[in-house]
Design an enzyme around this catalytic site. Structure first.
Site, PDB file in Angstrom:
ATOM      1  N   ARG A  27       0.820  -1.218   0.000  1.00 41.12           N
ATOM      2  CA  ARG A  27       0.000   0.000   0.000  1.00 41.12           C
ATOM      3  C   ARG A  27       0.854   1.268   0.000  1.00 41.12           C
ATOM      4  NH1 ARG A  27      -5.458  -0.888   1.867  1.00 41.12           N
ATOM      5  NH2 ARG A  27      -5.515   1.211   2.713  1.00 41.12           N
ATOM      6  N   GLY A 101      -6.722   8.150   7.162  1.00 42.35           N
ATOM      7  CA  GLY A 101      -7.654   9.204   6.793  1.00 42.35           C
ATOM      8  C   GLY A 101      -7.076  10.560   7.126  1.00 42.35           C
ATOM      9  N   LYS A 487       3.025   4.822 -16.265  1.00 39.16           N
ATOM     10  CA  LYS A 487       3.743   3.674 -15.720  1.00 39.16           C
ATOM     11  C   LYS A 487       5.221   3.996 -15.553  1.00 39.16           C
ATOM     12  CE  LYS A 487       0.674   1.174 -14.644  1.00 39.16           C
ATOM     13  NZ  LYS A 487       0.019   2.423 -14.423  1.00 39.16           N
ATOM     14  N   GLU A 490       5.734   6.549 -12.679  1.00 42.49           N
ATOM     15  CA  GLU A 490       5.372   5.979 -11.378  1.00 42.49           C
ATOM     16  C   GLU A 490       6.498   5.181 -10.759  1.00 42.49           C
ATOM     17  OE1 GLU A 490       0.756   4.762 -10.795  1.00 42.49           O
ATOM     18  OE2 GLU A 490       1.770   3.756 -12.430  1.00 42.49           O
TER      19      GLU A 490
END
Length: 610
Positions: A27, A101, A487, A490
């Site tokens: 993540r 958050g 891509k 990134e």
């Protein structure tokens, strides 16, 4: 974007927390930490950096506990250091929590709490929550009441897991705008921000909805709404295998997922096409024929790679279903005053089904009377549950931050959706059989391109030292140029831009020299002659050209420096084939430059905060 894990049961919690956090590394994060209930108190250990550093630190502490929480942080408020790492605690370190958050009114709350005598240790918005809960917590009253009281003062988004030294063997979890899933075991419960974190321990899960607060103890699970009304939740079974989320012998998740595309494309089509009639059946798209015929306009909204897929969907739907389509960045759509009414259909595309901006855009459109069709990959995600109807892409878990197989599956599903819309609008769909034949060939054609991996790796070695790239495409392949450029930047941190080829003369041509490689998607279609003119313009200015071309094109090899050939298919499916070499090119260049392919700096897999 951060990762949350928690466990309460009879097993030693530290190995479970560390293992679960490792499964959330994809993540994206910059620090990590755990908090456990031990010897009547709470022990917190955290580090700036990777989980292996946390693991080494914890190994020296010999923590013994059977309940606790853990976190991987992607910095928003405050720099990525040990002090700002989660978990955060109250003044007396009796309450600890982890949070994903953003608390939008954190400054106002912080000033109020400081006036009341609270002492802050970090720069984070999250620490405000710990002190708020302390403010509401009274001995003898359950922790969940304090959490409800604190959250009533909060504006923003959160996925939250809280423990308290005064209430051992209890975790309180809360969700608003940031995903949380509860894992159900035998006399044990888990909480996580994503299913892979707990897949090694249970397949039975409960998806929390916005505005819910849950209580986990070894004896059971309960949930209430934000106004303290009981909620009955159903247990769902995870059907995909843990092995699908492992590397399977590949050096990186990204490469594994690129090579999974023949199967993921098959999965996207499985049971949905009828070759004899040329029809596509999407059972989850429950709009009636009358509702489809009454659509005046479609808005596709998404972010990042899914937005690029949406552009391809725009071309498909307008060409075949003859419905006007606009493609909007979800982050822009949600903050405008968009023209949406009950005759508008909004298609929302998100791999995770949790993308904060896309979810907010969908809710805004629904509030204005539009029907929402969700296209996502993660079963049970918020978009899947809250959209009026929709369909899964069935790509399987995508762990690499840079999306690959989800993109091609999204394009395939958009083709199926286009066929579905066109047939219901016109009663029959003449091009259907030809499209079905082309769809059926895709997996084998993709496999053929993947067999050129070593050839593409060699080409990558010719270009890996460059720091700027230009990608050009036309028609259906303009979004491929955007996706190829994305891509590359990134995962390799190379500056790259995608443009419609005709726009090159309106500015970017000034950049072209022998240090600016140009990647051209030059497949044989109606725009082929035009894009060959662009090739000539680049060559005239000394640019190096890598072309993605159609098999059998013997002319283009005379004009460019390198060619990667892809098989012949129909124009709307060309992006599925043309993007595969660009995925591999970006991957190999990033590896050659020593970049962390699966966890690029500053990026996270699922963007669940603004």
């Amino acid at each position: 974007m951060c990762g949350i894990v928690g466990y309460v049961g009879s097993k030693q919690v530290v190995p479970i927390l560390l293992d679960s956090l490792k499964r959330l590394e994809y993540r994206g994060y910059d620090s990590a930490g755990i908090a456990v209930q031990s010897n009547g108190g709470i022990k917190i250990e955290k580090v700036a950096g990777k989980i292996k550093a946390l693991e080494a630190k914890v190994a020296k502490c010999e923590l013994k506990a059977t309940s606790g929480i853990g976190h991987t942080r992607w910095a928003t408020h405050g720099e990525p250091n040990e002090i700002n790492a989660h978990p955060h605690a109250d003044c007396k370190q009796r309450v600890a929590l982890v949070h994903n958050g953003i608390i939008e009114n954190c400054n106002v709350l912080r000033e109020m709490l400081i006036r009341e005598g609270h002492t802050f240790r970090s720069e984070t918005d999250t620490e405000v929550l710990a002190h708020l809960i302390e403010r509401f917590h009274e001995r003898g009253k359950p922790l969940e009441k304090a959490v409800l009281g604190a959250l009533a003062m909060v504006k923003g988004t959160y996925g939250l897991a809280v423990i308290c030294a005064d209430e051992p063997e209890k975790i309180v979890a809360a969700r608003h705008g940031s995903p949380l899933v509860i894992g159900v075991g035998k006399d044990e419960y888990f909480v996580a921000s994503d299913v892979p974190a707990i897949m090694g321990y249970t397949r039975d899960v409960i998806y929390m909805d916005d505005g819910e607060v849950a209580v986990l103890t070894p004896k059971g699970f309960s949930a209430v709404t934000s106004d303290d009304q009981e909620v009955i939740k159903e247990i769902e079974k995870i059907t995909w295998d843990l092995e699908m989320a492992e590397k399977g012998g590949f050096p990186h998740f990204m490469l594994k997922e690129i090579f999974e595309q023949p199967q993921s494309i098959r999965n996207a089509m499985a049971g949905r096409i009828v070759p004899e009639t040329g029809e596509a059946h999407l059972g989850g798209v429950t709009l009636t024929a009358d509702e489809i015929r009454s659509i005046s306009r479609i808005v596709i909204t998404a972010c990042g790679t899914s937005w690029h897929a949406g552009l391809i969907g725009e071309y498909m739907i307008e060409e075949y279903a003859r419905i006007p389509v606009e493609v909007e960045y979800a982050s822009e759509f949600r903050y405008r005053d968009p023209l949406v009414d009950p005759s508008t259909v909004v298609i929302v595309i998100s791999q995770s089904g949790e993308t904060a901006d896309t979810l907010a855009a969908m809710r805004e459109a629904q509030h204005r009377g539009a029907k929402a069709i969700g296209i996502c990959n993660v079963v049970g995600s918020t978009i899947a549950r809250e959209s009026d109807c929709g369909t899964y892409v069935h790509a399987g878990p995508e762990i690499g931050v840079a999306s690959t197989k989800a993109f091609t599956s999204q394009v395939v599903v958009e083709m199926l959706l286009t066929m579905h819309l066109a047939r219901h609008r016109f009663g029959r769909f003449e091009p259907g059989k030809g499209i079905v034949r082309a769809l059926q060939k895709l997996p084998e054609q993709v496999q053929g391109i993947l067999e050129k991996n070593e050839e593409i790796r060699q080409i990558a070695s010719e270009y890996c030292s460059h720091n700027n790239f230009l990608y050009l495409g036309r028609g259906y392949n303009f979004p491929v140029a955007l996706e190829g450029a994305l891509k590359l930047k990134e995962i390799s941190y190379i500056h790259a831009e995608g443009y419609p080829a005709a726009e090159m003369k309106h500015g970017p041509i000034a950049l072209i020299d022998d240090k600016m490689p140009v990647v051209v998607i030059a497949v044989k279609d109606s725009a082929y002659e035009k894009i060959m003119n662009n090739v000539e313009e680049v060559k005239a200015r000394g640019g190096r050209i890598l072309a993605i071309a159609t098999e059998g094109d013997g002319e283009i090899v005379k004009k460019v420096d390198h060619v990667i050939y892809v098989p012949v298919t129909i124009p709307p499916l060309t992006p599925v084939l043309a993007v595969i070499p660009l995925q591999l090119l970006a991957y190999h260049i990033a590896v050659m430059r020593g970049c962390n392919v699966d966890q690029p700096r500053n990026l996270a897999k699922s963007v669940t905060v603004e």
